[in-house]
Design a protein around this motif. Structure first.
Motif, PDB file in Angstrom:
ATOM      1  N   THR A 163       0.843  -1.209   0.000  1.00 22.03           N
ATOM      2  CA  THR A 163       0.000   0.000   0.000  1.00 22.03           C
ATOM      3  C   THR A 163       0.874   1.253   0.000  1.00 22.03           C
ATOM      4  OG1 THR A 163      -1.750  -1.176   1.154  1.00 22.03           O
ATOM      5  CG2 THR A 163      -1.835   1.215   1.248  1.00 22.03           C
ATOM      6  N   VAL A 164       1.948   1.224   0.791  1.00 22.20           N
ATOM      7  CA  VAL A 164       2.859   2.373   0.815  1.00 22.20           C
ATOM      8  C   VAL A 164       3.442   2.609  -0.574  1.00 22.20           C
ATOM      9  CG1 VAL A 164       5.107   3.175   1.705  1.00 22.20           C
ATOM     10  CG2 VAL A 164       3.396   2.258   3.271  1.00 22.20           C
ATOM     11  N   MET A 165       3.841   1.541  -1.259  1.00 23.37           N
ATOM     12  CA  MET A 165       4.420   1.711  -2.598  1.00 23.37           C
ATOM     13  C   MET A 165       3.382   2.259  -3.587  1.00 23.37           C
ATOM     14  SD  MET A 165       7.397   1.251  -1.846  1.00 23.37           S
ATOM     15  CE  MET A 165       8.047   1.824  -3.399  1.00 23.37           C
ATOM     16  N   ASP A 166       2.134   1.868  -3.435  1.00 17.75           N
ATOM     17  CA  ASP A 166       1.075   2.434  -4.292  1.00 17.75           C
ATOM     18  C   ASP A 166       0.972   3.948  -4.082  1.00 17.75           C
ATOM     19  OD1 ASP A 166       0.511  -0.055  -5.232  1.00 17.75           O
ATOM     20  OD2 ASP A 166      -1.422  -0.279  -4.213  1.00 17.75           O
ATOM     21  N   ILE A 167       1.110   4.383  -2.839  1.00 21.04           N
ATOM     22  CA  ILE A 167       1.021   5.825  -2.565  1.00 21.04           C
ATOM     23  C   ILE A 167       2.266   6.539  -3.097  1.00 21.04           C
ATOM     24  CG2 ILE A 167       0.787   7.588  -0.758  1.00 21.04           C
ATOM     25  CD1 ILE A 167      -0.684   5.453   0.923  1.00 21.04           C
ATOM     26  N   VAL A 168       3.410   5.909  -2.923  1.00 21.38           N
ATOM     27  CA  VAL A 168       4.658   6.504  -3.449  1.00 21.38           C
ATOM     28  C   VAL A 168       4.524   6.707  -4.967  1.00 21.38           C
ATOM     29  CG1 VAL A 168       7.123   6.051  -3.848  1.00 21.38           C
ATOM     30  CG2 VAL A 168       6.125   5.636  -1.586  1.00 21.38           C
TER      31      VAL A 168
END
Ligand SMILES: Nc1ncnc2c1ncn2[C@@H]1O[C@H](COP(=O)(O)OP(=O)(O)O)[C@@H](O)[C@H]1O
Ligand SMILES: O=C(O)C1=C[C@@H](OP(=O)(O)O)[C@@H](O)[C@H](O)C1
Ligand SMILES: [Mg+2]
Length: 172
Positions: A163-168
């Motif tokens: 999820t963090v990588m999707d936001i990044v």
């Protein structure tokens, strides 16, 4: 002065994801609920119990505005209800704001909240059966506001890192 604002229903992971995102992109994270607790020196549960929800919603609006007006780059983790009161949803579209709705299914939310409800006054007293129905109705009512976010990330079946990588990727 960029503000990255994470929103979504209780238990979708705003606080958890914002914390990890903050380490990843080296922008400080502030959790709106924690700022509210610090401001009045009471827990969220105590604010609801002693002063009621309307008082909480007023404070929530004031503190959200204060954070948006601060001169720093910040990641702001909202409370689940923040976009749904006091026209806060209009603030999700500001020029210096990147707003991201962390979208979770009823099942994901139920599974996460079933073990994590004591600090959430809106669901603390509900049985599992009551909670399923409550989440379903409440999420339906709130979706209009959540859908005002500029971006949406589906969190079901994703690890915190995914999820963090999707936001990044959204921020790139
Ligand atoms: N993949 C995941 N992403 C985010 N949170 C997760 C995940 N898997 C389990 N969790 C758990 O779900 C809960 C989410 O709660 P929290 O971050 O407080 O959500 P919110 O701030 O949106 O209410 C935490 O207990 C967290 O450890
Ligand atoms: O959905 C809501 O109305 C609320 C969500 C909570 O935050 P989390 O979404 O971080 O649990 C907290 O602000 C308060 O208990 C009310
Ligand atoms: Mg939270």
């Amino acid at each position: 002065m960029k503000k990255i604002v994470l929103l979504g229903y209780m238990g979708c992971g705003k606080s958890t994801i914002a914390n990890k995102l903050s380490k990843n992109i080296e922008i400080p994270f502030v959790d709106l609920d924690i700022k509210i607790e610090e401001k009045v020196n009471l827990s969220i549960n105590d604010i609801f119990e002693k002063h009621g929800e309307i008082y909480f919603r007023k404070l929530e609006h004031e503190v959200f505005i204060e954070l948006l007006n601060s001169p720093d780059n910040l990641i702001i983790g909202l409370g689940g209800g923040t976009p749904c009161y006091a026209n806060n949803h209009e603030l999700l579209k500001g020029d210096n704001v990147v707003s991201v709705y962390l979208k979770a299914s009823i099942e994901t939310l139920f599974n996460r909240l079933a073990h994590n409800k004591s600090k959430r006054p809106l669901i603390a007293d509900k049985s599992d059966e009551e909670m399923k129905e409550f989440i379903a109705k409440h999420l339906f009512d709130r979706s209009f506001y959540y859908n005002q976010a500029q971006h949406k990330v589906i969190v079901d079946d994703k690890t915190i890192e995914q999820t963090v990588m999707d936001i990044v990727a959204i921020l790139a």
